[in-house]
Write a protein that holds these residues in place. Structure first.
Motif, PDB file in Angstrom:
ATOM      1  N   MET A 293       4.842  25.848   0.257  1.00 19.05           N
ATOM      2  CA  MET A 293       6.263  25.903   0.596  1.00 19.05           C
ATOM      3  C   MET A 293       6.555  25.072   1.845  1.00 19.05           C
ATOM      4  O   MET A 293       5.816  25.146   2.832  1.00 19.05           O
ATOM      5  CB  MET A 293       6.703  27.346   0.838  1.00 19.05           C
ATOM      6  N   LYS A 294       7.634  24.304   1.780  1.00 22.62           N
ATOM      7  CA  LYS A 294       8.107  23.537   2.928  1.00 22.62           C
ATOM      8  C   LYS A 294       9.634  23.511   2.885  1.00 22.62           C
ATOM      9  O   LYS A 294      10.242  23.750   1.847  1.00 22.62           O
ATOM     10  CB  LYS A 294       7.605  22.087   2.880  1.00 22.62           C
ATOM     11  N   PHE A 295      10.242  23.197   4.022  1.00 19.12           N
ATOM     12  CA  PHE A 295      11.656  22.869   3.999  1.00 19.12           C
ATOM     13  C   PHE A 295      11.807  21.499   3.359  1.00 19.12           C
ATOM     14  O   PHE A 295      11.024  20.587   3.646  1.00 19.12           O
ATOM     15  CB  PHE A 295      12.245  22.831   5.417  1.00 19.12           C
ATOM     16  N   ARG A 296      12.782  21.334   2.499  1.00 19.33           N
ATOM     17  CA  ARG A 296      12.970  20.037   1.863  1.00 19.33           C
ATOM     18  C   ARG A 296      13.443  19.020   2.900  1.00 19.33           C
ATOM     19  O   ARG A 296      14.163  19.350   3.847  1.00 19.33           O
ATOM     20  CB  ARG A 296      13.962  20.128   0.706  1.00 19.33           C
ATOM     21  N   THR A 297      13.014  17.789   2.737  1.00 20.25           N
ATOM     22  CA  THR A 297      13.380  16.714   3.671  1.00 20.25           C
ATOM     23  C   THR A 297      14.023  15.535   2.963  1.00 20.25           C
ATOM     24  O   THR A 297      14.438  14.583   3.615  1.00 20.25           O
ATOM     25  CB  THR A 297      12.130  16.221   4.426  1.00 20.25           C
ATOM     26  N   MET A 298      14.102  15.582   1.621  1.00 16.12           N
ATOM     27  CA  MET A 298      14.643  14.461   0.849  1.00 16.12           C
ATOM     28  C   MET A 298      15.805  14.910  -0.024  1.00 16.12           C
ATOM     29  O   MET A 298      15.919  16.087  -0.390  1.00 16.12           O
ATOM     30  CB  MET A 298      13.564  13.857  -0.059  1.00 16.12           C
ATOM     31  N   THR A 299      16.655  13.972  -0.365  1.00 14.42           N
ATOM     32  CA  THR A 299      17.733  14.223  -1.312  1.00 14.42           C
ATOM     33  C   THR A 299      17.201  14.046  -2.735  1.00 14.42           C
ATOM     34  O   THR A 299      16.039  13.662  -2.932  1.00 14.42           O
ATOM     35  CB  THR A 299      18.903  13.256  -1.089  1.00 14.42           C
ATOM     36  N   ASP A 300      18.040  14.306  -3.707  1.00 18.48           N
ATOM     37  CA  ASP A 300      17.671  14.105  -5.106  1.00 18.48           C
ATOM     38  C   ASP A 300      18.359  12.875  -5.703  1.00 18.48           C
ATOM     39  O   ASP A 300      18.637  12.834  -6.904  1.00 18.48           O
ATOM     40  CB  ASP A 300      18.040  15.348  -5.939  1.00 18.48           C
ATOM     41  N   LYS A 301      18.621  11.881  -4.866  1.00 19.78           N
ATOM     42  CA  LYS A 301      19.316  10.685  -5.340  1.00 19.78           C
ATOM     43  C   LYS A 301      18.510   9.972  -6.423  1.00 19.78           C
ATOM     44  O   LYS A 301      17.298   9.803  -6.299  1.00 19.78           O
ATOM     45  CB  LYS A 301      19.572   9.723  -4.174  1.00 19.78           C
ATOM     46  N   ARG A 302      19.218   9.560  -7.471  1.00 13.41           N
ATOM     47  CA  ARG A 302      18.565   8.909  -8.609  1.00 13.41           C
ATOM     48  C   ARG A 302      19.256   7.589  -8.944  1.00 13.41           C
ATOM     49  O   ARG A 302      20.410   7.357  -8.546  1.00 13.41           O
ATOM     50  CB  ARG A 302      18.586   9.836  -9.831  1.00 13.41           C
ATOM     51  N   ASP A 303      18.553   6.738  -9.673  1.00 18.96           N
ATOM     52  CA  ASP A 303      19.148   5.467 -10.082  1.00 18.96           C
ATOM     53  C   ASP A 303      19.976   5.667 -11.346  1.00 18.96           C
ATOM     54  O   ASP A 303      20.140   6.795 -11.841  1.00 18.96           O
ATOM     55  CB  ASP A 303      18.064   4.404 -10.287  1.00 18.96           C
ATOM     56  N   GLU A 304      20.494   4.570 -11.894  1.00 23.80           N
ATOM     57  CA  GLU A 304      21.376   4.664 -13.058  1.00 23.80           C
ATOM     58  C   GLU A 304      20.667   5.198 -14.291  1.00 23.80           C
ATOM     59  O   GLU A 304      21.301   5.729 -15.213  1.00 23.80           O
ATOM     60  CB  GLU A 304      21.969   3.279 -13.367  1.00 23.80           C
ATOM     61  N   GLN A 305      19.332   5.072 -14.330  1.00 22.76           N
ATOM     62  CA  GLN A 305      18.559   5.579 -15.457  1.00 22.76           C
ATOM     63  C   GLN A 305      18.137   7.041 -15.271  1.00 22.76           C
ATOM     64  O   GLN A 305      17.499   7.629 -16.133  1.00 22.76           O
ATOM     65  CB  GLN A 305      17.309   4.726 -15.681  1.00 22.76           C
TER      66      GLN A 305
END
Length: 207
Positions: free
Chosen positions: A53-65
């Motif tokens: 378990m960790k605190f999240r540090t990243m977003t879930d940004k995705r490309d067009e695919q």
């Protein structure tokens, strides 16, 4: 004795840092969204899989695919700050209480690395993994994978209560003065793809 020490210290740290953990929980929710906690399967003692378990540090940004963007794009300034000060690691105190990990030991890595280790490197799983370890206080992510594993195996062969105390002390110094966070030009650690040559690093650095 080590297990008793781990539980006692983890409980004490959770009590001390509970207000900070609650504040970080809210901040991560505001800046990064949910889920606030990042969980991932990792091999522990003798390769047994558990969820770290960790605190999240990243977003879930995705490309067009629909594929996740590279780590350096998804890692936010707030997330980088959490990593630099090791605050994202605080939830791992609950992993310590559960017996998944120890305060000190080789860092738990990805399950897919298991089949890539040499027999010598695989010995890092002869002990419980840790929140911090000998490799973390001697270079962290700024040294090669081979050097990390050599340091991990050295710890396995030389572990003691006093060595753990030294590593915890050095960890505090590293948190206060963050250095060697990542390799040059890398936002996160590079993936391990297997060893090609033995290392000649001095394992006893710092003693």
């Amino acid at each position: 004795m080590k297990r008793l020490f781990d539980v006692s210290v983890a409980l004490a740290l959770l009590l001390v840092f509970l207000p900070l953990i609650l504040v970080l929980f809210v901040l991560v929710r505001v800046f990064l969204g949910s889920p606030v906690l990042f969980t991932q399967a990792r091999p522990g003692l003798h390769g047994k899989i558990f969820n770290v378990m960790k605190f999240r540090t990243m977003t879930d940004k995705r490309d067009e695919q629909g594929y996740l963007l590279p780590d350096d794009v998804r890692l936010t300034p707030f997330g980088k700050w959490l990593r630099n000060w090791s605050l994202d690691e605080l939830p791992q105190l609950f992993n310590v209480l559960r017996g998944d990990i120890s305060l000190v030991g080789p860092r738990p890595l990805l399950p897919e690395y298991l089949e890539l280790y040499t027999p010598e490197q695989a010995r890092r799983h002869d002990v419980r993994p840790g929140i911090t370890g000998w490799a973390q206080v001697n270079g962290r992510n700024n040294i090669s994978w081979e050097d990390k594993f050599s340091l991990d195996v050295w710890y396995v062969d030389n572990r003691s209560f006093w060595l753990d105390m030294k590593i915890l002390y050095m960890t505090v110094l590293r948190v206060v003065r963050p250095v060697d966070i990542n390799q040059d030009g890398q936002a996160t650690v590079t993936r391990f793809t297997g060893s090609t040559a033995p290392t000649g690093r001095q394992h006893s650095k710092g003693l």
